[in-house]
Design a protein around this motif. Structure first.
Motif, short mmCIF file in Angstrom:
data_model
loop_
_atom_site.label_atom_id
_atom_site.label_comp_id
_atom_site.label_asym_id
_atom_site.label_seq_id
_atom_site.Cartn_x
_atom_site.Cartn_y
_atom_site.Cartn_z
N GLY A 32 0.81 -1.21 0.00
CA GLY A 32 0.00 0.00 0.00
C GLY A 32 0.84 1.26 0.00
O GLY A 32 0.54 2.22 -0.72
N GLY A 33 1.91 1.26 0.79
CA GLY A 33 2.78 2.43 0.85
C GLY A 33 3.52 2.68 -0.45
O GLY A 33 3.58 3.82 -0.93
N GLU A 41 -3.58 4.21 4.47
CA GLU A 41 -4.80 4.00 3.70
C GLU A 41 -5.20 2.53 3.65
O GLU A 41 -6.39 2.22 3.49
CB GLU A 41 -4.63 4.55 2.28
N GLU A 81 1.72 6.13 -7.32
CA GLU A 81 0.54 6.90 -7.71
C GLU A 81 0.80 8.40 -7.60
O GLU A 81 0.37 9.19 -8.46
CB GLU A 81 -0.64 6.50 -6.83
N SER A 82 1.52 8.81 -6.56
CA SER A 82 1.76 10.24 -6.33
C SER A 82 2.64 10.87 -7.40
O SER A 82 2.65 12.09 -7.57
CB SER A 82 2.40 10.45 -4.95
N LYS A 96 1.30 3.91 -3.24
CA LYS A 96 0.97 5.32 -3.03
C LYS A 96 2.09 6.21 -3.56
O LYS A 96 1.83 7.27 -4.15
CB LYS A 96 0.75 5.59 -1.54
N LEU A 118 -8.22 1.24 -5.70
CA LEU A 118 -7.54 2.32 -6.40
C LEU A 118 -8.43 2.91 -7.48
O LEU A 118 -8.26 4.06 -7.89
CB LEU A 118 -6.23 1.81 -7.03
N ALA A 134 -9.99 6.54 -7.25
CA ALA A 134 -9.29 7.75 -7.67
C ALA A 134 -9.43 8.03 -9.16
O ALA A 134 -9.25 9.17 -9.60
CB ALA A 134 -7.81 7.64 -7.31
N ARG A 170 4.99 9.94 1.95
CA ARG A 170 4.07 9.29 1.01
C ARG A 170 3.91 7.80 1.33
O ARG A 170 2.81 7.25 1.22
CB ARG A 170 4.59 9.45 -0.43
N GLY A 223 1.74 7.50 4.26
CA GLY A 223 0.38 7.85 3.87
C GLY A 223 -0.31 6.70 3.16
O GLY A 223 -1.48 6.40 3.44
N GLY A 224 0.40 6.03 2.26
CA GLY A 224 -0.18 4.88 1.58
C GLY A 224 -0.44 3.72 2.53
O GLY A 224 -1.47 3.05 2.43
#
Length: 477
Positions: free
Chosen positions: A99-100, A326, A106-107, A103, A149, A152, A319, A322-323
């Motif tokens: 997940g991290g 989530e 994705e960022s 992210k 995902l 988004a 980041r 943050g991932g």
């Protein structure tokens, strides 16, 4: 003020009962734990003897006997939660790492800009765009990018639907349904597939050829279904399930215009992602790599992405965390679901349940018995929509049943995997589904009308694949 608002305000005086909210997955799991404690006072404990054969722990089908066991107490519930989290720690950590890192990727805009580039290349050809979107998200889901995902990217789908004079259902379907079509196969999914195969004591990602066939079949059916609906709407807008005033435009258009260009770093990141999956597969097949090495591979991918996109160390950590935050919810679901199994084992009820279900299935034949297990898992997935959480609950029960039926463990796993995938696209307990509907401004009733025929097709096709797997003795590779 809207009519709905007036109804809600008058409800208490009119004697209309307020609807109770749907219970959270954790509430459901805790309810299961309470039921297990109560069952320990009612259902007799039982046990099979286990034997190790060629490295696999198998059940001796003729050794079941009832035994004495102490009933569980309140303290056992809360200690089981701790034990479940500890026991599932390797899988929980993998989920947080995946997940991290995703992210971080994705960022950078690599995923969104790559998809936006596909839109411009197709030049408005409707069926090609639907196929490309469905296939893109199916592939992403099949290699481990969770279907949530899709939330988004719903605005991008809405923008495309508007540009093609189609309704929001098409915009959401080609992303959301594409993702779950890929999830059904789970060809190289490092989370649910790894969890299920680990519990089944199978080599990680083994059986990928058959799952690839499932992937292609589900994707083809889903794409054809969406294209058929889109063609009807394009020919006559009144064929849309939605009302015309529900059509979304401005938000999707604005979102799409803000998408970054497909830069060289974006291309490198996506290529590196594909290479990382290949790198782990090579190690898995040649050096018996497992969950630990898979976590390490994703961490290396994250670091390499940060270097390519010039992300500072502090920003990378931000980041990454943050991932991870989530996906923390889903990760904890795995641990609490494992706690349910801890209680079942403490009460020694698993073997009793297995013996009871196996006795019920006796006389149906291998294929019919596995089809019944498939239907059971379909229904169960309507409550527990977390793939990893469901695997932690049902796989320890399904594996011994499959062993006693002399069905390969790969067949048992695929029975679980297909049962885990189908009802996700229609159950109101799915947070991903409800979030996508909210963004697309599609009511659940409208989506239900659109998706129900596809669900029925998926159920039948999944049943066929289960029958074939049993018939051919679907093996490790």
């Amino acid at each position: 003020m809207s009519i709905k608002a007036n109804i809600k305000e008058k409800a208490p005086s009119d004697g209309v009962r307020k609807k109770l909210p749907m219970p959270d997955v954790f509430v459901i799991l805790f309810g299961f734990m309470i039921l297990i404690v109560l069952a320990s006072y009612i259902i007799p404990a039982g046990s099979y003897e286990r034997v190790v054969n060629n490295g696999l722990t198998l059940v001796d089908t003729d050794s079941f006997r009832y035994i004495s066991a102490a009933p569980l107490g309140v303290m056992d519930i809360f200690t089981a939660i701790h034990k479940g989290l500890v026991g599932a720690s390797t899988i929980i950590f993998l989920i947080l790492v995946v997940g991290g890192v995703l992210k971080v990727i994705e960022s950078t805009g690599a995923i969104s800009s790559g998809i936006h580039r596909l839109i411009s290349l197709a030049k408005g050809r409707q069926n090609i765009l639907i196929l490309v979107f469905c296939a893109t998200f199916a592939v992403l889901s099949s290699v481990g990018i969770a279907p949530n995902l899709a939330i988004a990217f719903i605005p991008i789908g809405l923008f495309l639907a508007r540009s093609l004079n189609l309704d929001p259902i098409v915009g959401m379907a080609m992303i959301f349904l594409g993702a779950y079509a890929g999830f059904a196969g789970g060809v190289f999914d490092p989370v649910v597939t790894v969890t299920g195969q680990t519990l089944a004591e199978l080599p990680l990602f083994s059986g990928f050829v058959y799952r690839s066939v499932i992937f292609v079949t589900f994707l083809a059916i889903t794409t054809a279904y969406i294209c058929r609906y889109a063609a009807k709407v394009k020919a006559n807008p009144s064929n849309s399930i939605m009302e015309q005033e529900a059509f979304i435009g401005r938000e999707a258009n604005q979102h799409a215009e803000e998408l970054p260009i497909f830069t060289v770093p974006h291309k490198l990141v996506l290529a590196l992602f594909a290479a990382s999956i290949g790198f782990f597969l090579y190690g898995g097949f040649n050096f018996n790599w497992g969950i630990t090495e898979l976590s390490a591979t994703f961490l290396m991918l994250g670091v390499a992405t940060a270097i390519i996109c010039r992300i500072t160390p502090n920003d990378f950590v931000k980041r990454l965390i943050g991932g991870a935050s989530e996906v923390m919810y889903g990760a904890l679901v795995v641990g609490v679901a494992a706690a349910v199994i801890v209680l079942l084992r403490q009460a020694q009820l698993i073997d009793t349940i297995v013996h009871s279900v196996a006795s019920t299935l006796d006389g149906h034949g291998k294929i019919m018995a596995m089809e019944l297990l498939y239907l059971f898992n379909l229904a169960f997935n309507g409550l527990i929509t977390s793939g990893t959480g469901q695997a932690a609950i049902v796989m320890p029960i399904m594996i011994p049943i499959g062993d006693m039926l002399e069905v390969t463990r790969q067949s048992t796993f695929i029975t679980f995997k297909l049962g885990d995938a189908v009802t996700n696209i229609i159950t109101p307990l799915s947070g991903t589904l409800m979030a996508c509907l909210a963004i697309a401004r599609i009511s659940y009733v409208e989506w239900f009308k659109f998706a129900l025929p596809l669900v029925m097709i998926w159920v039948v096709v999944g049943g066929v694949f289960v029958a074939i797997a049993v018939a051919i003795n679907y093996g490790p590779f």
